[in-house]
Design a protein around this motif. Structure first.
Motif, PDB file in Angstrom:
ATOM      1  N   SER A  69       0.849  -1.188   0.000  1.00 43.98           N
ATOM      2  CA  SER A  69       0.000   0.000   0.000  1.00 43.98           C
ATOM      3  C   SER A  69       0.888   1.242   0.000  1.00 43.98           C
ATOM      4  CB  SER A  69      -0.937  -0.002   1.207  1.00 43.98           C
ATOM      5  OG  SER A  69      -0.210  -0.103   2.426  1.00 43.98           O
TER       6      SER A  69
ATOM      7  N   TYR B 187       2.400  -8.487   3.127  1.00 39.66           N
ATOM      8  CA  TYR B 187       1.736  -7.189   2.989  1.00 39.66           C
ATOM      9  C   TYR B 187       2.606  -6.137   3.640  1.00 39.66           C
ATOM     10  CZ  TYR B 187      -1.447  -3.277   3.678  1.00 39.66           C
ATOM     11  OH  TYR B 187      -1.998  -2.027   3.689  1.00 39.66           O
TER      12      TYR B 187
ATOM     13  N   ASP C 182       2.711  -2.652   4.808  1.00 38.47           N
ATOM     14  CA  ASP C 182       1.658  -1.714   5.171  1.00 38.47           C
ATOM     15  C   ASP C 182       2.217  -0.319   5.412  1.00 38.47           C
ATOM     16  OD1 ASP C 182      -0.616  -0.467   6.036  1.00 38.47           O
ATOM     17  OD2 ASP C 182      -0.926  -1.708   7.810  1.00 38.47           O
TER      18      ASP C 182
ATOM     19  N   SER D 195      -5.858  -1.517   4.641  1.00 37.40           N
ATOM     20  CA  SER D 195      -5.168  -2.627   5.293  1.00 37.40           C
ATOM     21  C   SER D 195      -6.154  -3.673   5.792  1.00 37.40           C
ATOM     22  CB  SER D 195      -4.308  -2.109   6.443  1.00 37.40           C
ATOM     23  OG  SER D 195      -3.258  -1.313   5.936  1.00 37.40           O
TER      24      SER D 195
ATOM     25  N   ILE E  14       3.859  -9.366   7.700  1.00 38.06           N
ATOM     26  CA  ILE E  14       3.289  -8.035   7.513  1.00 38.06           C
ATOM     27  C   ILE E  14       4.196  -6.994   8.163  1.00 38.06           C
ATOM     28  CG2 ILE E  14       1.270  -6.566   7.882  1.00 38.06           C
ATOM     29  CD1 ILE E  14       0.018  -9.648   8.460  1.00 38.06           C
TER      30      ILE E  14
ATOM     31  N   GLN F 141       1.185   4.474   8.791  1.00 41.25           N
ATOM     32  CA  GLN F 141      -0.281   4.487   8.903  1.00 41.25           C
ATOM     33  C   GLN F 141      -0.802   5.851   8.463  1.00 41.25           C
ATOM     34  OE1 GLN F 141      -2.106   1.375  10.910  1.00 41.25           O
ATOM     35  NE2 GLN F 141      -0.537   1.035   9.347  1.00 41.25           N
TER      36      GLN F 141
END
Length: 333
Positions: free
Chosen positions: A150, A217, A219, A226, A239, A244
């Protein structure tokens, strides 16, 4: 005289230009061991938003009415340190200032023969090292595995995806504009890219892009994106929790699905990390990153805003997704 941007007030929610104050102050005389550096490129980064809040984190919060600290590449104008000579290019953390008086111990020389000097704040600096250690040390992707990233068009995300491709993984990116989607697919050869701003069903798009589930993943954003990715994790998924950004400007605590059961039933690892955790190993990562850049295996992109007075504008652009790759402000040539 030295221009500085100070943190004038602590933001509530999304920052605005009113949270910053531009001042001019005299440049002090150098003391023994100090270096005067003229700023050339100044970095703006998402982590700076967290330091504007007055709460405990992995680094102290910024102080009000003090210059905002961050990475700078500059030219030595005067030196009272035996380590540095006038004209050398260096990197330091003295922040949003046109000039810095810095202890020589807090500067490192930049070799402009390896890559453009701006890369010391990007692919060959903190973002590149974050991608390298977060992906390889925590996730250790294997050939044939599916890696989802992401914030894939950001300074860290695009490097993560390319390293994963080098390791033989299948890479799925998540980004927020058609320009970013096209860059990731056509220039960086991500296998699939999802536009989270235009999709009507990100869960369905992720299922289609990841028919064999998600092994890794990376993140960078958190939040609902997520949540959707984690529904697809495989047994033994890893992960790395890097950022964030979708949550940084929220005024209330975000309440989302509880993901512990998914981690439990899949024996999955979720690990938060800060790049400074790996400081003792930077020497092993930088030569490898420089080699990949020189070989064309890793490409990079910079979004450069011109002019010191535009520091706040460049910073705020991070949260509206205006940048592709590393966001920088060019202060001088």
């Amino acid at each position: 005289m030295n221009k500085q941007f100070l943190l004038a007030s602590r933001p509530t929610g999304t920052p605005s230009s009113e949270n910053f104050k531009l001042v001019e102050v005299p440049i002090p005389d150098l003391k023994e061991g100090e270096v005067l550096v003229r700023s050339l490129y100044i970095s703006v980064d998402p982590y700076m938003r967290g330091r504007m809040n007055d709460y405990k984190s992995y680094v102290p919060p910024y102080s009000l009415n003090e210059p905002i600290a961050g990475g700078v590449v500059g030219e030595v104008i005067e030196s009272k340190s035996s380590q540095f000579q006038t004209g050398e290019i260096v990197m330091g953390m003295y922040g949003w200032q046109t000039n810095g008086v810095v202890n020589g111990k807090d500067l490192q020389k930049i070799n402009s023969d390896i890559a453009p000097i701006s890369t010391a704040l990007g692919v060959l600096g903190m973002p590149g090292l974050t991608a390298y250690f977060g992906l390889l040390d925590i996730a250790n992707p294997q050939a044939g595995e599916t890696v989802v990233v992401s914030g894939a068009a950001g300074a860290v995300g695009m490097i993560v995806g390319q390293i994963a491709k080098i390791k033989g993984a299948r890479v799925i990116g998540i980004a927020g504009s058609e320009e970013k989607i096209n860059y990731l697919k056509e220039e960086l050869h991500f296998d699939e890219v999802i536009n989270y701003k235009t999709t009507s069903d990100i869960k369905a798009d992720l299922r289609n892009a990841c028919p064999n589930g998600v092994d890794v993943y990376f993140d960078n954003v958190g939040g609902s994106i997520s949540d959707a990715v984690l529904l697809l994790i495989n047994q033994g998924a890893r992960i790395p929790l890097c950022g964030q950004i979708s949550l940084y400007n929220l005024e209330k605590v975000d309440i989302g699905p509880r993901m512990q059961p998914l981690l439990l039933i899949n024996s999955a690892l979720m690990q938060g990390f800060i790049v400074s955790n790996y400081m003792s190993r930077f020497h092993e990562a930088l030569p490898q990153m420089a080699q990949w850049v020189a070989e064309g295996k890793i490409k990079y992109k910079e979004t450069i805003v011109e002019g010191f007075e535009n520091m706040p504008t460049a910073f705020l652009g991070l949260f509206s997704g205006e940048n592709i790759g590393k966001q920088l402000v060019r202060v001088a040539d």
